[in-house]
Motif scaffolding. Structure first.
Motif, PDB file in Angstrom:
ATOM      1  N   THR A 433       0.372  -1.314  -0.274  1.00 39.78           N
ATOM      2  CA  THR A 433       0.008  -0.047  -0.114  1.00 39.78           C
ATOM      3  C   THR A 433       0.635   1.582   0.074  1.00 39.78           C
ATOM      4  O   THR A 433       0.516   2.289   0.822  1.00 39.78           O
ATOM      5  CB  THR A 433      -0.837  -0.056   1.249  1.00 39.78           C
ATOM      6  OG1 THR A 433      -0.211   0.128   2.475  1.00 39.78           O
ATOM      7  CG2 THR A 433      -1.754  -1.309   1.173  1.00 39.78           C
ATOM      8  N   GLY A 434       2.075   1.234  -0.774  1.00 43.60           N
ATOM      9  CA  GLY A 434       2.986   2.432  -0.830  1.00 43.60           C
ATOM     10  C   GLY A 434       2.955   3.136  -1.305  1.00 43.60           C
ATOM     11  O   GLY A 434       2.008   3.357  -2.403  1.00 43.60           O
ATOM     12  N   LYS A 435       3.351   3.433  -2.273  1.00 39.89           N
ATOM     13  CA  LYS A 435       3.295   5.046  -2.817  1.00 39.89           C
ATOM     14  C   LYS A 435       3.146   4.792  -4.737  1.00 39.89           C
ATOM     15  O   LYS A 435       3.244   5.448  -5.424  1.00 39.89           O
ATOM     16  CB  LYS A 435       4.785   5.741  -2.311  1.00 39.89           C
ATOM     17  CG  LYS A 435       6.069   5.206  -3.438  1.00 39.89           C
ATOM     18  CD  LYS A 435       7.751   6.156  -3.550  1.00 39.89           C
ATOM     19  CE  LYS A 435       8.624   5.442  -3.972  1.00 39.89           C
ATOM     20  NZ  LYS A 435       9.680   6.418  -3.741  1.00 39.89           N
ATOM     21  N   GLY A 436       3.836   3.769  -4.368  1.00 39.39           N
ATOM     22  CA  GLY A 436       3.350   2.931  -6.166  1.00 39.39           C
ATOM     23  C   GLY A 436       4.632   2.701  -6.800  1.00 39.39           C
ATOM     24  O   GLY A 436       5.276   3.750  -6.370  1.00 39.39           O
ATOM     25  N   PHE A 437       4.129   2.330  -8.307  1.00 41.02           N
ATOM     26  CA  PHE A 437       4.839   1.834  -9.006  1.00 41.02           C
ATOM     27  C   PHE A 437       5.432   3.198 -10.001  1.00 41.02           C
ATOM     28  O   PHE A 437       4.189   3.855 -10.146  1.00 41.02           O
ATOM     29  CB  PHE A 437       4.950   0.979  -9.965  1.00 41.02           C
ATOM     30  CG  PHE A 437       5.928   0.076 -10.467  1.00 41.02           C
ATOM     31  CD1 PHE A 437       6.930  -0.094  -9.979  1.00 41.02           C
ATOM     32  CD2 PHE A 437       6.368   0.715 -12.135  1.00 41.02           C
ATOM     33  CE1 PHE A 437       8.368  -0.967 -10.344  1.00 41.02           C
ATOM     34  CE2 PHE A 437       7.220  -0.263 -12.477  1.00 41.02           C
ATOM     35  CZ  PHE A 437       8.281  -1.397 -11.874  1.00 41.02           C
ATOM     36  N   PRO A 438       6.324   3.293 -10.672  1.00 43.87           N
ATOM     37  CA  PRO A 438       6.620   5.108 -10.846  1.00 43.87           C
ATOM     38  C   PRO A 438       5.733   5.046 -12.633  1.00 43.87           C
ATOM     39  O   PRO A 438       5.970   3.787 -13.024  1.00 43.87           O
ATOM     40  CB  PRO A 438       8.023   5.468 -11.427  1.00 43.87           C
ATOM     41  CG  PRO A 438       8.374   4.120 -10.279  1.00 43.87           C
ATOM     42  CD  PRO A 438       7.645   3.328 -10.029  1.00 43.87           C
ATOM     43  N   ASP A 439       4.802   6.230 -12.716  1.00 47.23           N
ATOM     44  CA  ASP A 439       4.019   5.944 -14.217  1.00 47.23           C
ATOM     45  C   ASP A 439       4.678   5.904 -14.966  1.00 47.23           C
ATOM     46  O   ASP A 439       4.611   4.982 -16.501  1.00 47.23           O
ATOM     47  CB  ASP A 439       3.229   6.839 -14.145  1.00 47.23           C
ATOM     48  CG  ASP A 439       1.898   7.108 -12.626  1.00 47.23           C
ATOM     49  OD1 ASP A 439       2.300   5.785 -12.181  1.00 47.23           O
ATOM     50  OD2 ASP A 439       1.748   7.822 -12.016  1.00 47.23           O
ATOM     51  N   ASP A 440       6.216   6.553 -14.755  1.00 45.90           N
ATOM     52  CA  ASP A 440       6.559   6.721 -16.912  1.00 45.90           C
ATOM     53  C   ASP A 440       7.860   6.127 -16.446  1.00 45.90           C
ATOM     54  O   ASP A 440       8.734   5.829 -17.579  1.00 45.90           O
ATOM     55  CB  ASP A 440       7.541   8.375 -16.002  1.00 45.90           C
ATOM     56  CG  ASP A 440       8.413   8.192 -15.665  1.00 45.90           C
ATOM     57  OD1 ASP A 440       8.190   6.979 -14.495  1.00 45.90           O
ATOM     58  OD2 ASP A 440       9.433   9.003 -15.178  1.00 45.90           O
ATOM     59  N   LEU A 441       7.284   4.410 -15.561  1.00 47.54           N
ATOM     60  CA  LEU A 441       8.537   2.747 -15.772  1.00 47.54           C
ATOM     61  C   LEU A 441       7.843   2.102 -16.281  1.00 47.54           C
ATOM     62  O   LEU A 441       6.785   2.061 -16.150  1.00 47.54           O
ATOM     63  CB  LEU A 441       9.555   3.042 -14.171  1.00 47.54           C
ATOM     64  CG  LEU A 441      10.597   1.776 -14.296  1.00 47.54           C
ATOM     65  CD1 LEU A 441      11.749   2.715 -15.521  1.00 47.54           C
ATOM     66  CD2 LEU A 441      11.130   1.763 -12.549  1.00 47.54           C
ATOM     67  N   ASP A 442       8.338   1.727 -17.202  1.00 47.46           N
ATOM     68  CA  ASP A 442       7.785  -0.338 -17.466  1.00 47.46           C
ATOM     69  C   ASP A 442       8.583  -1.004 -16.690  1.00 47.46           C
ATOM     70  O   ASP A 442       9.496  -1.198 -17.338  1.00 47.46           O
ATOM     71  CB  ASP A 442       7.473   0.392 -19.613  1.00 47.46           C
ATOM     72  CG  ASP A 442       7.654  -1.271 -19.890  1.00 47.46           C
ATOM     73  OD1 ASP A 442       6.892  -2.254 -19.261  1.00 47.46           O
ATOM     74  OD2 ASP A 442       7.259  -1.407 -21.377  1.00 47.46           O
ATOM     75  N   PHE A 443       7.969  -2.281 -16.731  1.00 51.96           N
ATOM     76  CA  PHE A 443       8.712  -2.576 -15.517  1.00 51.96           C
ATOM     77  C   PHE A 443       8.874  -3.719 -15.981  1.00 51.96           C
ATOM     78  O   PHE A 443       9.394  -4.392 -15.908  1.00 51.96           O
ATOM     79  CB  PHE A 443       7.463  -3.212 -14.145  1.00 51.96           C
ATOM     80  CG  PHE A 443       6.672  -4.925 -15.037  1.00 51.96           C
ATOM     81  CD1 PHE A 443       7.133  -4.888 -15.449  1.00 51.96           C
ATOM     82  CD2 PHE A 443       5.250  -4.254 -15.563  1.00 51.96           C
ATOM     83  CE1 PHE A 443       5.568  -6.471 -15.102  1.00 51.96           C
ATOM     84  CE2 PHE A 443       4.082  -4.610 -16.121  1.00 51.96           C
ATOM     85  CZ  PHE A 443       4.744  -6.244 -16.178  1.00 51.96           C
ATOM     86  N   LYS A 444       8.430  -4.084 -17.949  1.00 50.46           N
ATOM     87  CA  LYS A 444       9.359  -5.102 -18.450  1.00 50.46           C
ATOM     88  C   LYS A 444      10.712  -4.533 -19.607  1.00 50.46           C
ATOM     89  O   LYS A 444      10.939  -5.839 -19.589  1.00 50.46           O
ATOM     90  CB  LYS A 444       7.934  -5.605 -19.494  1.00 50.46           C
ATOM     91  CG  LYS A 444       6.362  -6.513 -18.840  1.00 50.46           C
ATOM     92  CD  LYS A 444       6.169  -6.751 -19.701  1.00 50.46           C
ATOM     93  CE  LYS A 444       4.276  -7.145 -19.073  1.00 50.46           C
ATOM     94  NZ  LYS A 444       3.884  -8.144 -19.831  1.00 50.46           N
TER      95      LYS A 444
END
Length: 486
Positions: A433-444
């Motif tokens: 429930t933290g700050k979330g994955f960066p929107d500008d970053l493609d995890f793949k």
């Protein structure tokens, strides 16, 4: 008056004579009807063998009409190789003897040979002198064929029965429900146990079973009597006391209205020897595999220790973190081999238990305050080592990322780890429930070694990974475990 009385007496005698003649004629008609309609050939013979009478059944059986037969010698229906038979029979008849149910062969008009059973009796005159013979013949060809077929069938059964590879016992069921004496045994049973057939037919199962088998076979016999069949193991004793392990396949059937038990006993001596050898070999392989897991774990721990020692000389924080991450990856793999070494199943581990242990270890490493709460929702799911190793590294990476990056500056929140199996499908999930994955970053497509490992290892287990950032960060991996060779 005297003449009238004589006349009346004469009339009475005449009437009685007529009555006797009528009765005699009635008896003759009755006998003629029997002779005419019987299925047996009835033939009257002279003492020289000449045919005097020939009934319809004789025509049916032998094929000759009365016109063709009467007046000729009875030798016309006797095969040439039995020509002396009629002389012998007539000699017996002349001496006043009878021939009863004599089985022989006769030749029909068409030349075919038939089986007959004949009875010949002497015919005597009022003075007791033998004047001829009465022959009654019954065609037994059909019954002889059936008897021969039955005999052949019994011989085939006996051949199969005695040449079977297994010992076969037929025994009775007594009135009290217990098994009685053997009623039949085959040759294999005699050869295997060293008794004669006569000796075995005086015995019961208790006489050929070991003491231990006799004590423990009660439930097996109860199941046999209740269900009608049973398969179990026993130990037989030969006449010289040698033990033979056998597999007993027994079933109940009805024989001429009586309940019988047919037991087939297969010698398991070789099978038991193979099982012992196989068990020994398996134990050796298990010890070897345990030793391999132990050594792999030790080597991984040595690598972890070396990385830990080397990290003490590194001042750069980024490089130091790389060493520590490599150390944790080695420890995550070492944990799998530790669990395999401690498990009775050297190919699978309880992956839910693994997740719990690894996650708690990571939690102690990264969390130094009470701001982060760990929630574990994992089942007791066995997983093959070929899947457990890559998935273990994925657990290490995703849980580490949440603990390291989701809650900066001491923020409070939850980290949840889930792992369950539904049919053939597995679902692994790490959510925070933290700050979330960066929107500008493609995890793949990230350059992060950790995420690149996660994507590569997910592909290795033929899984699919999804990211949900609706509330914090949630990675979900779904896969189906492949079938690996033993």
């Amino acid at each position: 008056m005297k003449r009238d009385s004589e006349r009346e007496e004469l009339q009475r005698k005449l009437q009685k004579t007529e009555e006797r003649l009528a009765k005699t004629q009635s008896d003759l008609n009755y006998l003629e009807s029997i002779v005419k309609h019987t299925e047996d050939a009835i033939v009257a013979l002279g003492l020289d063998g000449t045919i005097l009478t020939w009934n319809p059944a004789a025509e049916t059986i032998y094929g000759y009409t009365p016109r063709e037969a009467v007046g000729n010698s009875v030798s016309m229906v006797i095969p040439p190789y039995n020509s002396d038979e009629i002389s012998l029979i007539l000699a017996w008849i002349k001496s006043g003897e009878r021939v009863t149910h004599y089985d022989t062969l006769r030749r029909r008009k068409d030349g075919s040979i038939i089986n007959v059973s004949i009875s010949v009796s002497p015919i005597k005159d009022e003075n007791g002198e033998v004047i001829g013979a009465s022959s009654i013949a019954r065609d037994t060809s059909t019954s002889k064929r059936m008897e021969l077929q039955l005999q052949e069938s019994e011989e085939k059964f006996r051949e199969v029965f005695n040449n079977a590879n297994d010992a076969i016992f037929l025994h009775e069921i007594k009135n009290d429900g217990t098994l009685g004496k053997f009623l039949e045994v085959n040759d294999v049973a005699c050869q295997r146990l060293g008794y004669t057939r006569e000796e075995l037919l005086q015995m019961t199962t208790c006489d050929i079973d070991s003491e231990e088998t006799t004590k423990t076979q009660g439930p097996c016999v109860e199941r046999l009597l209740k269900e009608g069949n049973a398969t179990f193991e026993a130990v037989n004793l030969t006449c010289d006391g040698k033990e033979i392990p056998v597999e007993v396949n027994a079933h109940i059937f009805n024989l001429r209205g009586e309940r019988m038990v047919l037991s087939i006993l297969r010698d398991m001596t070789r099978r038991k020897e193979y099982e012992t050898q196989l068990r020994k070999s398996l134990n050796e392989k298990e010890l070897l595999l345990k030793e391999i897991h132990h050594r792999v774990k030790n080597n991984l721990m040595v690598i972890s220790s070396l990385l830990n020692l080397q990290s003490k000389y590194i001042k750069d924080k980024a490089a130091l973190e790389v060493f520590r991450e490599s150390q944790r990856r080695a420890r995550s793999m070492a944990l799998i081999h530790t669990m395999l070494y401690q498990s009775t199943d050297l190919k699978c581990i309880n992956f839910g238990d693994y997740i719990t242990k690894l996650t708690l270890e990571l939690f102690r490493t990264y969390v130094t305050s009470d701001n982060i709460h760990l929630n574990l929702d994992v089942g007791n799911v066995p997983l093959d080592i070929n899947t457990a190793v890559p998935l273990g590294l994925i657990v290490n990476e995703l849980v580490s990322n949440s603990l390291k990056h989701a809650f900066p500056a001491g923020e409070e929140g939850d980290v949840t780890v889930r792992f369950h199996k539904d049919g053939d499908n597995y679902t692994f999930q790490v959510a925070d429930t933290g700050k979330g994955f960066p929107d500008d970053l493609d995890f793949k497509k990230t350059n992060s070694l950790g995420m690149r490992l996660v994507n590569t290892l997910t592909h290795q287990v033929n899984g699919e990974i999804e990211l949900n950032t609706t509330r914090g960060t949630c990675f979900t991996i779904k896969f189906s475990e492949e079938e690996y060779g033993s």
